[in-house]
Design an enzyme around this catalytic site. Structure first.
Site, PDB file in Angstrom:
ATOM      1  N   LYS A 134     -62.812-115.645  34.760  1.00 17.28           N
ATOM      2  CA  LYS A 134     -63.726-115.855  35.895  1.00 17.28           C
ATOM      3  C   LYS A 134     -64.016-114.553  36.625  1.00 17.28           C
ATOM      4  O   LYS A 134     -65.160-114.250  36.947  1.00 17.28           O
ATOM      5  CB  LYS A 134     -63.131-116.874  36.890  1.00 17.28           C
ATOM      6  CG  LYS A 134     -62.828-118.235  36.280  1.00 17.28           C
ATOM      7  CD  LYS A 134     -62.301-119.204  37.321  1.00 17.28           C
ATOM      8  CE  LYS A 134     -61.025-118.764  37.996  1.00 17.28           C
ATOM      9  NZ  LYS A 134     -59.870-118.625  37.046  1.00 17.28           N
TER      10      LYS A 134
ATOM     11  N   ARG B  86     -60.343-124.547  45.001  1.00 20.66           N
ATOM     12  CA  ARG B  86     -59.311-124.924  44.026  1.00 20.66           C
ATOM     13  C   ARG B  86     -58.753-126.307  44.292  1.00 20.66           C
ATOM     14  O   ARG B  86     -57.878-126.751  43.535  1.00 20.66           O
ATOM     15  CB  ARG B  86     -58.165-123.917  44.091  1.00 20.66           C
ATOM     16  CG  ARG B  86     -58.125-122.862  42.990  1.00 20.66           C
ATOM     17  CD  ARG B  86     -56.999-121.916  43.329  1.00 20.66           C
ATOM     18  NE  ARG B  86     -56.456-121.190  42.232  1.00 20.66           N
ATOM     19  CZ  ARG B  86     -56.791-119.934  41.916  1.00 20.66           C
ATOM     20  NH1 ARG B  86     -57.722-119.306  42.583  1.00 20.66           N
ATOM     21  NH2 ARG B  86     -56.188-119.322  40.932  1.00 20.66           N
TER      22      ARG B  86
ATOM     23  N   ARG C 145     -52.652-108.838  30.996  1.00 20.61           N
ATOM     24  CA  ARG C 145     -53.642-108.364  31.983  1.00 20.61           C
ATOM     25  C   ARG C 145     -53.104-107.152  32.744  1.00 20.61           C
ATOM     26  O   ARG C 145     -51.937-107.113  33.129  1.00 20.61           O
ATOM     27  CB  ARG C 145     -53.985-109.478  32.975  1.00 20.61           C
ATOM     28  CG  ARG C 145     -54.912-108.999  34.105  1.00 20.61           C
ATOM     29  CD  ARG C 145     -55.625-110.132  34.805  1.00 20.61           C
ATOM     30  NE  ARG C 145     -54.737-111.025  35.532  1.00 20.61           N
ATOM     31  CZ  ARG C 145     -55.150-112.121  36.186  1.00 20.61           C
ATOM     32  NH1 ARG C 145     -56.434-112.462  36.183  1.00 20.61           N
ATOM     33  NH2 ARG C 145     -54.285-112.881  36.808  1.00 20.61           N
TER      34      ARG C 145
ATOM     35  N   ARG D  77     -49.821-107.527  37.695  1.00 20.56           N
ATOM     36  CA  ARG D  77     -49.575-108.401  38.846  1.00 20.56           C
ATOM     37  C   ARG D  77     -48.222-109.092  38.725  1.00 20.56           C
ATOM     38  O   ARG D  77     -47.836-109.514  37.639  1.00 20.56           O
ATOM     39  CB  ARG D  77     -50.692-109.454  38.944  1.00 20.56           C
ATOM     40  CG  ARG D  77     -51.915-108.941  39.671  1.00 20.56           C
ATOM     41  CD  ARG D  77     -53.099-109.880  39.568  1.00 20.56           C
ATOM     42  NE  ARG D  77     -52.792-111.286  39.804  1.00 20.56           N
ATOM     43  CZ  ARG D  77     -53.706-112.249  39.811  1.00 20.56           C
ATOM     44  NH1 ARG D  77     -54.986-111.971  39.613  1.00 20.56           N
ATOM     45  NH2 ARG D  77     -53.349-113.504  40.022  1.00 20.56           N
TER      46      ARG D  77
ATOM     47  N   ARG E   2     -48.854-121.873  37.217  1.00 15.29           N
ATOM     48  CA  ARG E   2     -50.248-121.791  37.656  1.00 15.29           C
ATOM     49  C   ARG E   2     -51.118-122.729  36.828  1.00 15.29           C
ATOM     50  O   ARG E   2     -52.051-123.342  37.347  1.00 15.29           O
ATOM     51  CB  ARG E   2     -50.740-120.349  37.562  1.00 15.29           C
ATOM     52  CG  ARG E   2     -50.205-119.496  38.720  1.00 15.29           C
ATOM     53  CD  ARG E   2     -50.165-118.026  38.402  1.00 15.29           C
ATOM     54  NE  ARG E   2     -51.476-117.458  38.176  1.00 15.29           N
ATOM     55  CZ  ARG E   2     -51.673-116.291  37.559  1.00 15.29           C
ATOM     56  NH1 ARG E   2     -50.655-115.598  37.110  1.00 15.29           N
ATOM     57  NH2 ARG E   2     -52.890-115.852  37.412  1.00 15.29           N
TER      58      ARG E   2
HETATM   59  P1  ADP Z   1     -56.075-116.129  38.774  1.00 12.59           P
HETATM   60  O1  ADP Z   1     -57.526-115.823  38.774  1.00 12.59           O
HETATM   61  O2  ADP Z   1     -55.341-115.336  37.772  1.00 12.59           O
HETATM   62  O3  ADP Z   1     -55.771-117.573  38.746  1.00 12.59           O
HETATM   63  P2  ADP Z   1     -56.114-115.585  41.599  1.00 12.59           P
HETATM   64  O4  ADP Z   1     -56.175-114.150  41.916  1.00 12.59           O
HETATM   65  O5  ADP Z   1     -57.354-116.374  41.670  1.00 12.59           O
HETATM   66  O6  ADP Z   1     -55.464-115.680  40.149  1.00 12.59           O
HETATM   67  O7  ADP Z   1     -55.034-116.303  42.495  1.00 12.59           O
HETATM   68  C1  ADP Z   1     -53.730-115.807  42.635  1.00 12.59           C
HETATM   69  C2  ADP Z   1     -52.944-116.728  43.569  1.00 12.59           C
HETATM   70  O8  ADP Z   1     -53.538-116.706  44.874  1.00 12.59           O
HETATM   71  C3  ADP Z   1     -52.923-118.190  43.168  1.00 12.59           C
HETATM   72  O9  ADP Z   1     -51.920-118.476  42.221  1.00 12.59           O
HETATM   73  C4  ADP Z   1     -52.661-118.859  44.521  1.00 12.59           C
HETATM   74  O10 ADP Z   1     -51.292-118.724  44.908  1.00 12.59           O
HETATM   75  C5  ADP Z   1     -53.477-117.992  45.471  1.00 12.59           C
HETATM   76  N1  ADP Z   1     -54.857-118.518  45.613  1.00 12.59           N
HETATM   77  C6  ADP Z   1     -55.990-117.913  45.208  1.00 12.59           C
HETATM   78  N2  ADP Z   1     -57.064-118.667  45.496  1.00 12.59           N
HETATM   79  C7  ADP Z   1     -56.598-119.803  46.092  1.00 12.59           C
HETATM   80  C8  ADP Z   1     -57.198-120.981  46.605  1.00 12.59           C
HETATM   81  N3  ADP Z   1     -58.541-121.171  46.546  1.00 12.59           N
HETATM   82  N4  ADP Z   1     -56.393-121.922  47.153  1.00 12.59           N
HETATM   83  C9  ADP Z   1     -55.066-121.755  47.223  1.00 12.59           C
HETATM   84  N5  ADP Z   1     -54.429-120.685  46.736  1.00 12.59           N
HETATM   85  C10 ADP Z   1     -55.183-119.690  46.175  1.00 12.59           C
HETATM   86  P1  ADP Z   2     -59.453-115.054  35.849  1.00 12.86           P
HETATM   87  O1  ADP Z   2     -60.206-114.373  36.953  1.00 12.86           O
HETATM   88  O2  ADP Z   2     -60.108-116.323  35.407  1.00 12.86           O
HETATM   89  O3  ADP Z   2     -57.999-115.234  36.161  1.00 12.86           O
HETATM   90  P2  ADP Z   2     -59.701-112.501  34.402  1.00 12.86           P
HETATM   91  O4  ADP Z   2     -61.166-112.162  34.448  1.00 12.86           O
HETATM   92  O5  ADP Z   2     -58.795-111.743  35.279  1.00 12.86           O
HETATM   93  O6  ADP Z   2     -59.513-114.119  34.575  1.00 12.86           O
HETATM   94  O7  ADP Z   2     -59.237-112.357  32.870  1.00 12.86           O
HETATM   95  C1  ADP Z   2     -57.888-112.621  32.499  1.00 12.86           C
HETATM   96  C2  ADP Z   2     -57.471-111.642  31.409  1.00 12.86           C
HETATM   97  O8  ADP Z   2     -58.180-111.941  30.194  1.00 12.86           O
HETATM   98  C3  ADP Z   2     -57.783-110.175  31.726  1.00 12.86           C
HETATM   99  O9  ADP Z   2     -56.782-109.366  31.147  1.00 12.86           O
HETATM  100  C4  ADP Z   2     -59.136-109.942  31.033  1.00 12.86           C
HETATM  101  O10 ADP Z   2     -59.326-108.581  30.662  1.00 12.86           O
HETATM  102  C5  ADP Z   2     -59.020-110.841  29.811  1.00 12.86           C
HETATM  103  N1  ADP Z   2     -60.316-111.427  29.393  1.00 12.86           N
HETATM  104  C6  ADP Z   2     -61.342-111.799  30.197  1.00 12.86           C
HETATM  105  N2  ADP Z   2     -62.346-112.333  29.468  1.00 12.86           N
HETATM  106  C7  ADP Z   2     -61.925-112.308  28.170  1.00 12.86           C
HETATM  107  C8  ADP Z   2     -62.518-112.720  26.917  1.00 12.86           C
HETATM  108  N3  ADP Z   2     -63.736-113.297  26.879  1.00 12.86           N
HETATM  109  N4  ADP Z   2     -61.800-112.549  25.793  1.00 12.86           N
HETATM  110  C9  ADP Z   2     -60.544-111.990  25.842  1.00 12.86           C
HETATM  111  N5  ADP Z   2     -59.944-111.579  26.969  1.00 12.86           N
HETATM  112  C10 ADP Z   2     -60.626-111.735  28.134  1.00 12.86           C
END
Ligand code: ADP
Ligand code: ADP
Ligand code: ZN
Length: 219
Positions: A15, A90, A129, A162, A173
């Site tokens: 995303k 979320r 990542r 992270r 998660r």
């Molecule tokens: P990822 O994209 O890898 O899922 P995020 O950076 O979006 O990770 O989120 C990291 C953490 O921040 C989540 O596991 C949660 O603890 C918190 N978080 C992020 N967005 C929300 C949300 N909309 N509601 C509640 N917690 C959130």
């Molecule tokens: P989210 O915001 O949904 O948690 P990220 O954009 O941070 O996801 O992507 C999660 C991990 O997967 C990162 O290490 C990113 O570089 C990798 N990634 C993102 N898109 C792709 C894809 N289409 N194929 C393989 N790896 C990807």
């Protein structure tokens, strides 16, 4: 009316990667609730310290705190013409709060791409990542490596892993996603806003699919 895109999908679906590209293309801000929390954490604000425990466990930060933070962000002048939301909403209650905040401005969610990736693939992606400490650019040791190990292609900053990108927290998660966030699929489907995108494709191919989705939504 503006363009309000909600990027839906499990953690690690890509995303953030896609939202950054779309935001640049459409010239509107990318708003990531996770990035907002990490910014607070870096500045050691009260909100950041509160969020930390939830983030470390892979649980959701409570709705009232999260909604307050995101609604404030999207209320700023740079978000009046639209925004790419990533990681928010979320929960159903966050989705209702977003609808309320937008409708007060005479606006509404434009489209909700659902980026689909299977759980096993997600564990592989997230444990590999790496993120730039300086500019937030996102890499993957396997699928999207930087040109020089440990160094950001964009700004030369240091790449780090992270704290929550370890196997155990990733599993929680994913559990949290299926339990708390997946009901949003039905919520947005019922509103006619949901469009599925295959997130297993290469990054460029996912981006091309998203452009088509936005064109079909009239943007
Ligand atoms: P990822 O994209 O890898 O899922 P995020 O950076 O979006 O990770 O989120 C990291 C953490 O921040 C989540 O596991 C949660 O603890 C918190 N978080 C992020 N967005 C929300 C949300 N909309 N509601 C509640 N917690 C959130
Ligand atoms: P989210 O915001 O949904 O948690 P990220 O954009 O941070 O996801 O992507 C999660 C991990 O997967 C990162 O290490 C990113 O570089 C990798 N990634 C993102 N898109 C792709 C894809 N289409 N194929 C393989 N790896 C990807
Ligand atoms: Zn960087």
């Amino acid at each position: 009316m503006g363009i309000f895109v909600v990027m839906l999908g499990p953690p690690g679906a890509g995303k953030g990667t896609q939202a950054k590209l779309l935001a640049k293309d459409l010239n509107i801000p990318h708003v990531s609730s996770g990035d907002l929390f990490r910014d607070h954490l870096g500045r050691k604000t009260e909100l950041g310290l509160l969020a930390k425990g939830y983030m470390d466990r892979g649980d959701l930060v409570p709705d009232d705190v999260t909604v307050g933070m995101v609604v404030e962000r999207i209320g700023r002048p740079d978000c009046q013409e639209g925004v790419i939301l990533d990681g928010f909403p979320r929960t159903l209650s966050q989705a209702a709060a977003l609808d309320g905040a937008l409708s007060e401005r005479g606006q509404s969610v434009t489209v909700v791409p659902l980026v689909q990736v299977a759980d096993e693939e997600i564990v592989k992606r997230l444990t590999a990542r790496r993120v730039c400490r300086n500019c937030g650019a996102v890499y993957n040791l396997v699928f999207n490596p930087p040109a020089v190990e440990g160094v950001c292609d964009v700004c030369g900053g240091e790449l780090y892993q992270r704290d929550d990108d370890n196997t155990e927290t990733v599993r929680n998660r994913l559990y949290t996603y299926h339990k708390e966030t997946s009901p949003l699929i039905g919520y947005y489907f019922a509103k006619g806003l949901l469009v599925e995108v295959d997130g297993k494709q290469a990054i460029e191919a996912v981006q091309a699919s998203l452009r088509v989705v936005l064109e079909m939504a009239g943007k």
